[in-house]
Design an enzyme around this catalytic site. Structure first.
Site, PDB file in Angstrom:
ATOM      1  N   ILE A  68       0.873  -1.165   0.000  1.00  0.00           N
ATOM      2  CA  ILE A  68       0.000   0.000   0.000  1.00  0.00           C
ATOM      3  C   ILE A  68       0.913   1.219   0.000  1.00  0.00           C
ATOM      4  CG2 ILE A  68      -0.215  -0.119   2.527  1.00  0.00           C
ATOM      5  CD1 ILE A  68      -2.952   1.218   2.281  1.00  0.00           C
ATOM      6  N   SER A  69       0.663   2.138  -0.906  1.00  0.00           N
ATOM      7  CA  SER A  69       1.599   3.238  -1.129  1.00  0.00           C
ATOM      8  C   SER A  69       1.687   4.180   0.073  1.00  0.00           C
ATOM      9  CB  SER A  69       1.181   4.049  -2.362  1.00  0.00           C
ATOM     10  OG  SER A  69       1.253   3.276  -3.527  1.00  0.00           O
ATOM     11  N   GLN A  70       2.823   4.805   0.204  1.00  0.00           N
ATOM     12  CA  GLN A  70       3.068   5.830   1.224  1.00  0.00           C
ATOM     13  C   GLN A  70       2.031   6.949   1.082  1.00  0.00           C
ATOM     14  OE1 GLN A  70       6.856   7.636   0.563  1.00  0.00           O
ATOM     15  NE2 GLN A  70       6.635   9.147   2.197  1.00  0.00           N
TER      16      GLN A  70
END
Length: 220
Positions: A68-70
């Protein structure tokens, strides 16, 4: 619309508010983007063992060699797409992952079509999204390199995986006046924004250095 009948988690709400303030300090200025991220419970999209870290400004593992992206990167890419007060309109997301970014996009777009090549991960995203009752999000199992020509053109296209080159099929599916933002590169990656001119032609702008998982072809 997000289901407001679900009971609020005050601890998560405070953590989310701290995340939003952190994003402001890092330079995110678009209040519509910040509001969208403040409305979506990021902890509901990660493994229970990682829920306490959900509002840290870091990428987290999802399994299947995906992340899950930053939060800052999500906010930055969405801010680029919405710059100038632009409405996102009909949006294609390539790389559904856990469904978090699709949920945020649902607050900013009229319709969200999100694609994921890994069927089991798409099933997880569907389960994560179901409690939010988002009527404008549609999930599709498929190769994101090919897009969704049957429902194109798209006003906005966003990729959540890094391509070594711009997928030609996605360029063809970007509406006139549309914007596409994506990570570009292999060992060294940058955010690439592509703007489709109202009368044709494409303008490319290379921006921040980033690190994403690679965009792969095919499905599994």
């Amino acid at each position: 619309m997000i289901d407001s009948s679900r009971p609020a988690n005050p601890i998560a709400a405070r953590a989310r508010a701290r995340m939003i303030e952190h994003l402001r300090k890092l330079g995110i200025r678009d209040e519509t983007v910040l509001d969208a991220m403040n409305r979506i419970p990021r902890h509901a999209f990660v493994e229970e063992a990682l829920a306490s870290r959900a509002y840290e400004d870091t990428a987290l593992p999802l399994g299947f060699q995906q992340t899950i992206s930053q939060p800052f990167v999500v906010a930055r890419m969405l801010e680029l797409l919405a710059a100038g007060g632009r409405a996102l309109g009909k949006t294609l997301e390539v790389g559904t992952g856990c469904g978090y970014q699709a949920a945020v996009l649902s607050c900013l777009s009229s319709d969200v079509y999100t694609m994921e090549r890994i069927a089991k991960l798409l099933d997880r995203a569907r389960s994560n999204l179901r409690p939010l009752r988002l009527p404008n999000v549609r999930l599709k199992h498929g190769d994101g390199n090919l897009g969704l020509p049957e429902v194109a053109p798209f006003d906005t296209i966003i990729l959540a995986a890094a391509a070594s080159k711009v997928p030609e099929a996605l360029l063809k599916q970007l509406a006139r006046g549309g914007r596409m933002v994506m990570p570009l590169g292999t060992s060294s990656q940058v955010i690439l924004m592509i703007e489709h001119g109202a009368t044709g032609g494409f303008k490319e702008t290379r921006l921040d250095a980033v690190r994403f998982v690679p965009l792969l072809a095919g499905t599994e």
